[in-house]
Design an enzyme around this catalytic site. Structure first.
Site, short mmCIF file in Angstrom:
data_model
loop_
_atom_site.label_atom_id
_atom_site.label_comp_id
_atom_site.label_asym_id
_atom_site.label_seq_id
_atom_site.Cartn_x
_atom_site.Cartn_y
_atom_site.Cartn_z
N SER A 206 -15.87 -63.36 38.29
CA SER A 206 -16.55 -62.30 38.06
C SER A 206 -18.18 -62.28 37.47
O SER A 206 -18.52 -63.33 37.85
CB SER A 206 -15.85 -61.61 36.70
OG SER A 206 -16.53 -60.34 36.27
N ASN A 207 -18.86 -61.67 36.78
CA ASN A 207 -20.12 -61.76 36.33
C ASN A 207 -20.42 -61.15 35.14
O ASN A 207 -19.38 -60.84 34.42
CB ASN A 207 -21.13 -61.15 37.50
CG ASN A 207 -20.72 -59.67 37.57
OD1 ASN A 207 -20.65 -58.97 36.71
ND2 ASN A 207 -20.35 -59.29 38.75
#
Ligand code: CTP
Length: 397
Positions: A206-207
């Site tokens: 993810s981020n």
């Protein structure tokens, strides 16, 4: 949203009266002008001095004070809305039959503005058939009646009857009385937050996107009267307005499918930080630690903004985002043209206190006409308002 709103608060005798101190602070902080009426019983629970200090206005109590007549008609006409909170069982009953034995009730009976009632009482009183009937009567007069919360009551019992919290009241007032109509009738879809690309049942790629910016934009669009759908990746953010249609998704694929279901919206704001790559395989079981290195094969996700830009409808307005670390303007312009957006909101990690996780952001809007507007560092709420104002200006061009 409450800026310059004139709010009249009527406080009756209930332990929940102390919550109006906090409510007054919230309303004033949001830019509202607050005037307050108290009943005699209310002053046993909350000090008029505290209320007048916080509201910066005299607190009214008597129909006649110091040989002067308090103009209840003027108070009711001054207000954009009249909130009676907490509303005691006794005042509710008087309202139901039209008794007028104090300033609050005289103002209630003569008010021409919308009236919101926030009841507070013990559970047994709340559930009494006479209270139920009085609530129905109050509703039938056109008053807005808020729900009560379940929880600890003044009696020490736990149950229904607690007055709603000040934050709930603020949300309610904003949702019901503060929307404008610039975007009335417009269907709007916003993507927000990150996506999670699962490697196995335990891990994902993810981020750092928090979703704050997208949520603020959804609320700013809603405030302008739009019919809003928010498609949110995994985030802790909560919406202030229940009427915003929130669709929660996890992966880029799920976000793509959800967004494409709203491809005909009038305005599309793609603010999500969608993962560009996803694992080719998601393992059914947890990947166990074995060798010194691990190679994971990734495949490109579908670009939602690109897909929407390709099938852009006449009159549709598409906003894309670009988060850059270098060659910011050049990269943003490329995204603007390549993805067929009407404008790109550029933010860069080189700006202090901007983008991921912060409550503030600094943006530049690049429009397809070549126009470029750089904004100062502001709260994400204000940035969202700037973006929405820009959209409205362009729709009216
Ligand atoms: N976007 C999208 N779907 C994707 C990737 C990005 O809709 N699979 C959208 C984002 O929501 C944003 C815009 O495209 O509005 C730009 O996203 P960004 O990640 O900055 O750019 P990319 O096109 O992914 O390019 P790069 O990562 O190489 O900068």
């Amino acid at each position: 949203m409450l800026r310059n709103k004139k709010i009249l608060i009527g406080i009756t005798g209930s332990i929940a009266a102390y919550k109006i101190i906090h409510l007054t602070r919230l309303l004033v902080k949001d830019g509202a002008e607050v005037r307050i009426i108290v009943t005699k019983a209310a002053t046993d629970f909350v000090s008029p001095l505290v209320l007048s200090t916080l509201s910066k206005n005299t607190v009214h109590q008597e129909l006649f004070a110091n040989s002067e007549w308090a103009n209840h008609v003027q108070l009711g006409r001054w207000a954009d809305f009249f909130l009676v909170a907490p509303l005691s069982c006794n005042t509710l009953a008087k309202m139901a039959v039209g008794i007028c034995d104090n300033l609050l009730l005289a103002t209630y009976l003569s008010a021409t503005c919308p009236i919101v009632l926030a009841p507070a009482m013990d559970e047994d009183m709340w559930k009494h058939p006479s209270t139920k009937r009085n609530i129905e009567i109050a509703k039938s007069y056109g008053n807005y009646v808020m729900c009560v919360n379940n929880g600890e009551l003044a009696s020490g019992l736990v149950g229904e009857g607690r007055m709603v919290e000040p934050e709930q009241i603020v949300k309610y007032l904003k949702a019901n009385f503060c929307r404008t109509s610039e975007l009335g009738g417009k269907k709007v879809v916003i993507s927000a937050g990150p996506t999670y690309e699962s490697l196995d049942p335990v891990r994902f790629i993810s981020n750092h996107s928090s979703g704050k910016m997208g949520f603020a934009i959804a609320e700013a669009l809603y405030a302008k009267g739009a019919d809003v759908t928010l498609i949110a990746g995994p985030t802790k953010e909560v919406l202030s307005f229940e009427s915003i249609n929130r669709i929660d998704v996890h992966s880029a694929e799920e976000m793509y499918n959800a967004c494409m279901g709203y491809a005909n919206a009038d305005i599309l704001v793609m603010s999500a930080a969608v993962a560009d790559y996803t694992p080719v395989l998601t393992e059914k079981n947890k990947i166990k630690k074995k060798d010194e290195s691990l190679t994971i094969e990734l495949t490109k996700t579908k670009d939602i903004l690109l897909a929407l830009g390709k099938q852009k409808k006449a009159g549709q307005f598409i906003v894309g985002f670009a988060l850059e670390t270098n060659n910011e303007i050049e990269n943003a312009l490329h995204k603007l043209n390549h993805k067929n957006a009407d404008c790109i909101v550029l933010n860069t990690l080189n700006d202090k206190n901007a983008a991921f996780g912060f409550d503030t952001n600094k943006i530049t809007i690049l429009h397809k006409s070549g126009e470029m507007i750089a904004f100062d560092l502001k709260s994400k709420k204000e940035v969202a308002e700037d973006i929405v104002s820009f959209i409205i200006t362009k729709l009216n061009d």
